[in-house]
Design a protein around this motif. Structure first.
Motif, PDB file in Angstrom:
ATOM      1  N   THR A 121       0.738  -1.187   0.149  1.00  0.00           N
ATOM      2  CA  THR A 121      -0.272   0.080   0.140  1.00  0.00           C
ATOM      3  C   THR A 121       1.050   1.075   0.106  1.00  0.00           C
ATOM      4  N   HIS A 122       0.485   2.805  -0.442  1.00  0.00           N
ATOM      5  CA  HIS A 122       1.534   3.677  -1.087  1.00  0.00           C
ATOM      6  C   HIS A 122       0.193   4.409   0.867  1.00  0.00           C
ATOM      7  N   PRO A 123       0.562   5.334   1.683  1.00  0.00           N
ATOM      8  CA  PRO A 123      -0.565   5.199   3.240  1.00  0.00           C
ATOM      9  C   PRO A 123      -0.939   7.092   2.198  1.00  0.00           C
ATOM     10  N   PHE A 170      -6.141  -4.972  -7.373  1.00  0.00           N
ATOM     11  CA  PHE A 170      -6.733  -3.946  -5.885  1.00  0.00           C
ATOM     12  C   PHE A 170      -7.199  -4.102  -5.018  1.00  0.00           C
ATOM     13  N   VAL A 171      -7.293  -4.427  -3.184  1.00  0.00           N
ATOM     14  CA  VAL A 171      -8.651  -4.640  -2.976  1.00  0.00           C
ATOM     15  C   VAL A 171      -8.509  -3.872  -2.746  1.00  0.00           C
ATOM     16  N   THR A 172     -10.605  -3.951  -2.118  1.00  0.00           N
ATOM     17  CA  THR A 172     -10.855  -2.669  -1.095  1.00  0.00           C
ATOM     18  C   THR A 172     -11.092  -3.025   0.078  1.00  0.00           C
ATOM     19  N   SER A 173     -11.575  -1.820   0.484  1.00  0.00           N
ATOM     20  CA  SER A 173     -12.139  -1.811   2.131  1.00  0.00           C
ATOM     21  C   SER A 173     -12.737  -2.675   2.383  1.00  0.00           C
ATOM     22  N   ASN A 174     -13.532  -3.234   3.675  1.00  0.00           N
ATOM     23  CA  ASN A 174     -15.561  -3.352   3.947  1.00  0.00           C
ATOM     24  C   ASN A 174     -15.933  -3.359   3.144  1.00  0.00           C
ATOM     25  N   GLN A 175     -16.687  -3.710   2.510  1.00  0.00           N
ATOM     26  CA  GLN A 175     -17.671  -3.233   1.510  1.00  0.00           C
ATOM     27  C   GLN A 175     -18.929  -3.918   2.782  1.00  0.00           C
ATOM     28  N   LYS A 176     -20.034  -3.637   1.955  1.00  0.00           N
ATOM     29  CA  LYS A 176     -21.106  -4.040   3.927  1.00  0.00           C
ATOM     30  C   LYS A 176     -21.581  -4.696   3.917  1.00  0.00           C
ATOM     31  N   PHE A 204      -3.864   2.462 -15.239  1.00  0.00           N
ATOM     32  CA  PHE A 204      -4.869   1.331 -14.424  1.00  0.00           C
ATOM     33  C   PHE A 204      -4.087   1.990 -13.131  1.00  0.00           C
ATOM     34  N   VAL A 205      -5.402   2.580 -12.811  1.00  0.00           N
ATOM     35  CA  VAL A 205      -5.426   3.371 -11.412  1.00  0.00           C
ATOM     36  C   VAL A 205      -5.715   2.355  -9.707  1.00  0.00           C
ATOM     37  N   PHE A 206      -4.295   3.270  -8.930  1.00  0.00           N
ATOM     38  CA  PHE A 206      -4.196   2.018  -7.559  1.00  0.00           C
ATOM     39  C   PHE A 206      -4.908   3.549  -6.239  1.00  0.00           C
ATOM     40  N   PRO A 207      -6.247   3.354  -6.159  1.00  0.00           N
ATOM     41  CA  PRO A 207      -6.763   4.215  -5.027  1.00  0.00           C
ATOM     42  C   PRO A 207      -5.253   3.707  -4.440  1.00  0.00           C
ATOM     43  N   ILE A 208      -5.903   5.545  -3.411  1.00  0.00           N
ATOM     44  CA  ILE A 208      -5.278   5.624  -1.876  1.00  0.00           C
ATOM     45  C   ILE A 208      -5.106   4.481  -0.798  1.00  0.00           C
ATOM     46  N   GLY A 209      -3.814   4.215  -0.318  1.00  0.00           N
ATOM     47  CA  GLY A 209      -4.947   3.242   0.942  1.00  0.00           C
ATOM     48  C   GLY A 209      -4.614   1.669   0.743  1.00  0.00           C
ATOM     49  N   LEU A 210      -5.150   0.985  -0.177  1.00  0.00           N
ATOM     50  CA  LEU A 210      -5.599  -0.224  -0.775  1.00  0.00           C
ATOM     51  C   LEU A 210      -4.583  -1.228  -1.178  1.00  0.00           C
ATOM     52  N   ILE A 211      -4.720  -1.685  -0.794  1.00  0.00           N
ATOM     53  CA  ILE A 211      -3.482  -2.879  -1.079  1.00  0.00           C
ATOM     54  C   ILE A 211      -3.071  -3.059  -2.721  1.00  0.00           C
ATOM     55  N   HIS A 212      -2.257  -3.439  -2.917  1.00  0.00           N
ATOM     56  CA  HIS A 212      -2.206  -3.517  -4.892  1.00  0.00           C
ATOM     57  C   HIS A 212      -1.039  -3.950  -5.312  1.00  0.00           C
ATOM     58  N   PHE A 213      -1.042  -5.005  -6.292  1.00  0.00           N
ATOM     59  CA  PHE A 213       0.048  -5.553  -7.093  1.00  0.00           C
ATOM     60  C   PHE A 213       0.036  -5.345  -7.989  1.00  0.00           C
ATOM     61  N   GLN A 214       1.739  -5.946  -8.793  1.00  0.00           N
ATOM     62  CA  GLN A 214       2.155  -6.452  -9.875  1.00  0.00           C
ATOM     63  C   GLN A 214       2.239  -7.552 -10.377  1.00  0.00           C
ATOM     64  N   LEU A 215       1.971  -7.933 -11.265  1.00  0.00           N
ATOM     65  CA  LEU A 215       2.870  -9.032 -11.849  1.00  0.00           C
ATOM     66  C   LEU A 215       2.883  -9.212 -13.183  1.00  0.00           C
TER      67      LEU A 215
END
Length: 222
Positions: free
Chosen positions: A107-109, A126-132, A149-160
């Motif tokens: 993540t990039h906090p 990328f993985v979202t925060s907890n949903q409903k 591609f965009v990775f929103p601030i603070g969310l866990i993401h990766f590239q392979l």
């Protein structure tokens, strides 16, 4: 008429609230001290304008070696390398990938990341925060040369790298010091280590599994 006055009052209050938020932090924390004992600046001190040169806004990025356990290398271009970035709220990184190379979940906090593929093909997500419903969603995409591609601030993401050759990507970040928290390293390479009791309960595995994970090298590609 009263309704109009009420609406104007609400708008005025909203504008006041919007203009009063705290600035985004450029470090993980700031321990309070007496002002006679030190100085806090949310960023860096500024050079005298009369001493500024074109070189303060220039930096050359070389291709990086990917000969490591992850098969990738991130070369950051932040305010430490490029002084002219100070206070501008942006930075950049070049990411080199060997075949099957991975920029692991992180993540990039303090920054949103926008990535463009220069060479090769990348599987990104990328993985979202907890949903409903309490769950997390995974958004993925295979990117080819020229794709963004965009990775929103603070969310866990990766590239392979899923291509057959090397891959290169350029990432722009919305902070001069976005920070990087690599998930595996943060769990198993932190100093001092996290309690084994915490890790076994959180990951729901036996203690011997945690012991094994703690003994791994956990290479840092940043």
């Amino acid at each position: 008429m009263k309704a109009v006055y009420f609406l104007v009052a609400i708008l005025a209050m909203t504008c006041s609230l919007v203009s009063a938020y705290d600035p985004s932090p450029l470090q993980d924390f700031c321990v309070a001290i007496n002002e006679t004992d030190g100085v806090f600046v949310n960023g860096k001190f500024c050079k005298d304008p009369k001493d500024v040169k074109a070189e303060d806004f220039f930096f050359h990025v070389e291709p990086a070696s990917t000969d490591n356990p992850l098969g990738s290398k991130v070369t950051g271009v932040n305010v430490d390398m490029l002084p002219g970035l100070n206070t501008l709220g942006i930075s950049l990184a070049r990411i080199d990938f060997a075949p099957k190379g991975l920029n692991p979940p992180h993540t990039h906090p303090r920054g949103t990341e926008i990535l463009i593929v220069i060479e090769g093909s990348l599987y990104v997500g990328f993985v979202t925060s907890n949903q409903k419903d309490g769950g997390n969603l995974l958004f993925t995409k295979v990117l080819n040369k020229g794709d963004v591609f965009v990775f929103p601030i603070g969310l866990i993401h990766f590239q392979l790298n899923v291509g057959y050759g090397n891959a290169i990507a350029i990432a722009g970040l919305s902070s001069q010091n976005p920070g990087t928290i690599t998930i595996a390293n943060a769990l198993f390479k932190v100093d001092p280590p996290i309690s084994i009791e915490v890790l076994t309960k959180a990951l729901q595995v036996e203690e011997k599994v945690i012991d094994y994970l703690l003994k791994q090298s956990w290479y840092d590609n940043n």
